[in-house]
Design a protein around this motif. Structure first.
Motif, PDB file in Angstrom:
ATOM      1  N   VAL A 122       0.655  -1.609  -0.269  1.00  0.00           N
ATOM      2  CA  VAL A 122       0.197  -0.141  -0.162  1.00  0.00           C
ATOM      3  C   VAL A 122       1.200   1.335  -0.512  1.00  0.00           C
ATOM      4  N   ARG A 123       0.826   2.285  -1.040  1.00  0.00           N
ATOM      5  CA  ARG A 123       1.624   3.006  -0.999  1.00  0.00           C
ATOM      6  C   ARG A 123       1.090   4.678  -0.446  1.00  0.00           C
ATOM      7  N   ARG A 124       1.939   4.832   1.043  1.00  0.00           N
ATOM      8  CA  ARG A 124       1.709   5.688   1.553  1.00  0.00           C
ATOM      9  C   ARG A 124       1.398   6.863   0.961  1.00  0.00           C
ATOM     10  N   PHE A 139       2.940   0.768 -10.545  1.00  0.00           N
ATOM     11  CA  PHE A 139       3.470  -0.169 -10.572  1.00  0.00           C
ATOM     12  C   PHE A 139       5.236  -0.290 -11.429  1.00  0.00           C
ATOM     13  N   ARG A 140       5.404   0.291 -12.005  1.00  0.00           N
ATOM     14  CA  ARG A 140       7.097   0.808 -12.357  1.00  0.00           C
ATOM     15  C   ARG A 140       7.692   1.144 -11.062  1.00  0.00           C
ATOM     16  N   ALA A 141       6.998   1.825 -10.318  1.00  0.00           N
ATOM     17  CA  ALA A 141       7.868   2.567  -9.016  1.00  0.00           C
ATOM     18  C   ALA A 141       8.180   0.910  -8.381  1.00  0.00           C
ATOM     19  N   VAL A 142       7.276   0.393  -7.933  1.00  0.00           N
ATOM     20  CA  VAL A 142       7.372  -0.868  -6.904  1.00  0.00           C
ATOM     21  C   VAL A 142       7.968  -1.645  -7.555  1.00  0.00           C
ATOM     22  N   GLY A 143       8.290  -1.622  -8.999  1.00  0.00           N
ATOM     23  CA  GLY A 143       9.198  -2.731 -10.389  1.00  0.00           C
ATOM     24  C   GLY A 143      10.142  -2.647  -9.473  1.00  0.00           C
ATOM     25  N   ASP A 144      10.497  -1.921 -10.236  1.00  0.00           N
ATOM     26  CA  ASP A 144      11.819  -1.117  -9.651  1.00  0.00           C
ATOM     27  C   ASP A 144      12.850  -0.816  -8.788  1.00  0.00           C
ATOM     28  N   ALA A 199      -0.889  -1.036  -4.355  1.00  0.00           N
ATOM     29  CA  ALA A 199      -2.991  -0.592  -3.866  1.00  0.00           C
ATOM     30  C   ALA A 199      -2.176   0.926  -3.083  1.00  0.00           C
ATOM     31  N   ILE A 200      -3.338   1.039  -2.861  1.00  0.00           N
ATOM     32  CA  ILE A 200      -3.765   2.052  -2.299  1.00  0.00           C
ATOM     33  C   ILE A 200      -4.741   2.397  -1.230  1.00  0.00           C
ATOM     34  N   SER A 201      -4.714   2.852   0.323  1.00  0.00           N
ATOM     35  CA  SER A 201      -5.965   2.874   0.507  1.00  0.00           C
ATOM     36  C   SER A 201      -6.844   3.890   1.048  1.00  0.00           C
ATOM     37  N   LEU A 202      -8.579   3.419   1.424  1.00  0.00           N
ATOM     38  CA  LEU A 202      -9.453   4.863   1.039  1.00  0.00           C
ATOM     39  C   LEU A 202      -9.441   4.048   2.444  1.00  0.00           C
ATOM     40  N   PRO A 213     -10.753   0.149   3.487  1.00  0.00           N
ATOM     41  CA  PRO A 213     -10.236  -0.757   2.108  1.00  0.00           C
ATOM     42  C   PRO A 213      -9.993  -0.514   1.044  1.00  0.00           C
ATOM     43  N   ILE A 214      -8.935  -1.646   0.651  1.00  0.00           N
ATOM     44  CA  ILE A 214      -7.662  -1.075   0.409  1.00  0.00           C
ATOM     45  C   ILE A 214      -8.698  -1.304  -2.077  1.00  0.00           C
ATOM     46  N   THR A 215      -7.353   0.119  -2.354  1.00  0.00           N
ATOM     47  CA  THR A 215      -7.834  -0.133  -3.796  1.00  0.00           C
ATOM     48  C   THR A 215      -7.489  -1.100  -4.379  1.00  0.00           C
ATOM     49  N   ILE A 216      -6.511  -2.257  -5.512  1.00  0.00           N
ATOM     50  CA  ILE A 216      -6.096  -2.213  -6.199  1.00  0.00           C
ATOM     51  C   ILE A 216      -6.792  -2.097  -7.663  1.00  0.00           C
ATOM     52  N   TYR A 217      -6.154  -2.388  -9.109  1.00  0.00           N
ATOM     53  CA  TYR A 217      -5.868  -1.881 -10.464  1.00  0.00           C
ATOM     54  C   TYR A 217      -5.612  -3.330 -10.770  1.00  0.00           C
ATOM     55  N   SER A 218      -6.813  -3.601 -12.136  1.00  0.00           N
ATOM     56  CA  SER A 218      -6.428  -4.327 -13.245  1.00  0.00           C
ATOM     57  C   SER A 218      -6.497  -4.029 -14.913  1.00  0.00           C
ATOM     58  N   PHE A 219      -4.904  -4.299 -14.762  1.00  0.00           N
ATOM     59  CA  PHE A 219      -4.806  -3.855 -15.566  1.00  0.00           C
ATOM     60  C   PHE A 219      -5.437  -3.955 -17.622  1.00  0.00           C
ATOM     61  N   ARG A 220      -6.087  -5.782 -17.108  1.00  0.00           N
ATOM     62  CA  ARG A 220      -7.516  -6.351 -18.740  1.00  0.00           C
ATOM     63  C   ARG A 220      -8.609  -5.260 -18.396  1.00  0.00           C
ATOM     64  N   THR A 221      -9.053  -5.193 -17.388  1.00  0.00           N
ATOM     65  CA  THR A 221     -10.281  -4.163 -17.557  1.00  0.00           C
ATOM     66  C   THR A 221      -9.936  -3.151 -17.391  1.00  0.00           C
ATOM     67  N   GLY A 222      -9.327  -2.224 -16.780  1.00  0.00           N
ATOM     68  CA  GLY A 222      -8.624  -0.576 -16.685  1.00  0.00           C
ATOM     69  C   GLY A 222      -9.789  -0.252 -15.314  1.00  0.00           C
ATOM     70  N   ARG A 223     -10.056  -0.797 -14.422  1.00  0.00           N
ATOM     71  CA  ARG A 223     -10.861  -0.842 -13.526  1.00  0.00           C
ATOM     72  C   ARG A 223     -10.936  -1.170 -11.883  1.00  0.00           C
ATOM     73  N   GLN A 224     -10.178   0.001 -10.951  1.00  0.00           N
ATOM     74  CA  GLN A 224     -10.065  -0.078 -10.116  1.00  0.00           C
ATOM     75  C   GLN A 224     -11.372  -1.241  -9.055  1.00  0.00           C
ATOM     76  N   LYS A 225     -10.471  -1.639  -7.871  1.00  0.00           N
ATOM     77  CA  LYS A 225     -11.227  -3.120  -7.193  1.00  0.00           C
ATOM     78  C   LYS A 225     -11.639  -2.380  -5.616  1.00  0.00           C
ATOM     79  N   LYS A 226     -12.438  -2.428  -4.824  1.00  0.00           N
ATOM     80  CA  LYS A 226     -11.349  -2.747  -3.247  1.00  0.00           C
ATOM     81  C   LYS A 226     -12.001  -3.662  -2.633  1.00  0.00           C
ATOM     82  N   ASN A 227     -11.039  -4.430  -2.129  1.00  0.00           N
ATOM     83  CA  ASN A 227     -11.041  -5.371  -1.306  1.00  0.00           C
ATOM     84  C   ASN A 227     -10.873  -4.767   0.357  1.00  0.00           C
TER      85      ASN A 227
END
Length: 287
Positions: free
Chosen positions: A66-68, A87-92, A121-124, A132-146
């Protein structure tokens, strides 16, 4: 119910990971947390390992990062470009741990033995550590709560209330669905776990084999078709919806479960232990 299936035989179908595998998962989390640091990210394990529902052949570990400084209560959704940057920042940051690849919702590290998926993820919530936190799907282009923290807490409560039988049953049903459907996403583990969570605690009262028959029967009674409502273990929304557990997949799941229940029930009626084992294996697609 007394039956000819010995307990150890049935328990092998719901065996959790060995201690060595658990230690490896913890080590990977520690390495990821060290690379990302506590200043910019809050990291925690999620999924089957953290919820104690992983099977003995567990080969993946899910870590949320979760990104502060992003998100928070009432925050606007991130753009696709912002998610790509995150995503790139985490991967690097993780690159020194090994080659990584961007998947639909995670950064996948190719590490020996266990696959490591890091979910940016980011936290809401009010703080980065809250649901909840929010994650992202590149396939659907949508955010999703968890709601991973609530999921974990409620799972522990259900396990305590059923003297451990709930999580044991989750592992057994996950093994069954792997035997019946392989890698096909007919009954994803999260949905299956939520389904079992919805059942009354008093049904988790027998040995594991009896519980399988009882729980499978109750699922068929409560959910006779793909129409209905299934709540998440924590959070909001109906899982029996086109965007979640679709009607075709759920109907196929119910059909195969009814067949398996009949075989397992026959196993409990058999007097001869070998015949009982044979009928039980039939319930698990010959495994």
């Amino acid at each position: 119910m007394r039956h000819a299936l010995d307990n150890e035989f049935v328990l092998n179908y719901a065996r959790p990971p060995a201690d060595a595998v658990r230690s490896q998962a913890i080590q990977h989390h520690q390495q990821v947390r060290a690379r990302l640091g506590d200043t910019d990210y809050v990291t925690f394990l999620q999924g089957s390992y953290s919820n104690d529902t992983a099977l003995a052949d567990m080969n993946d570990v899910d870590i949320v990062a979760v990104r502060r400084g992003m998100g928070g209560t009432g925050s606007a959704p991130l753009s696709a470009e912002q998610w790509s940057t995150l995503f790139r920042a985490v991967g690097d940051k993780l690159a020194p741990l090994g080659p990584w690849k961007q998947e639909d919702k995670c950064i996948r590290l190719n590490t020996p033995g266990v696959r490591v998926d890091i979910v940016p993820a980011i936290s809401l919530g009010n703080t980065p550590a809250e649901d909840p936190i929010t994650i992202y799907s590149f396939r659907t282009g949508r955010q999703k709560k968890n709601w991973p923290h609530g999921h974990q807490a409620r799972g522990r409560q259900k396990s305590d209330a059923t003297h451990g039988h709930y999580k044991q049953a989750v592992r057994l049903f996950k093994y069954w669905k792997a035997c019946c459907f392989g890698s096909r996403k007919v009954a994803p583990s999260y949905y299956l776990e939520s389904l079992l969570y919805s059942l009354p605690n008093e049904l988790y009262a027998g040995d594991l084999a009896t519980n399988f028959v009882t729980l499978a029967g109750e699922i068929g009674r409560r959910y006779p078709s793909a129409h209905g409502s299934l709540s998440r273990i924590a959070g909001e929304g109906n899982l029996l919806s086109p965007d979640e557990w679709g009607a075709d997949a759920f109907r196929e799941f119910l059909g195969r479960l009814a067949i398996a229940r009949a075989d397992a029930e026959r196993a409990l009626r058999e007097i001869d232990s070998e015949r009982a084992r044979s009928a039980w294996r039939a319930a698990f697609n010959g495994r």
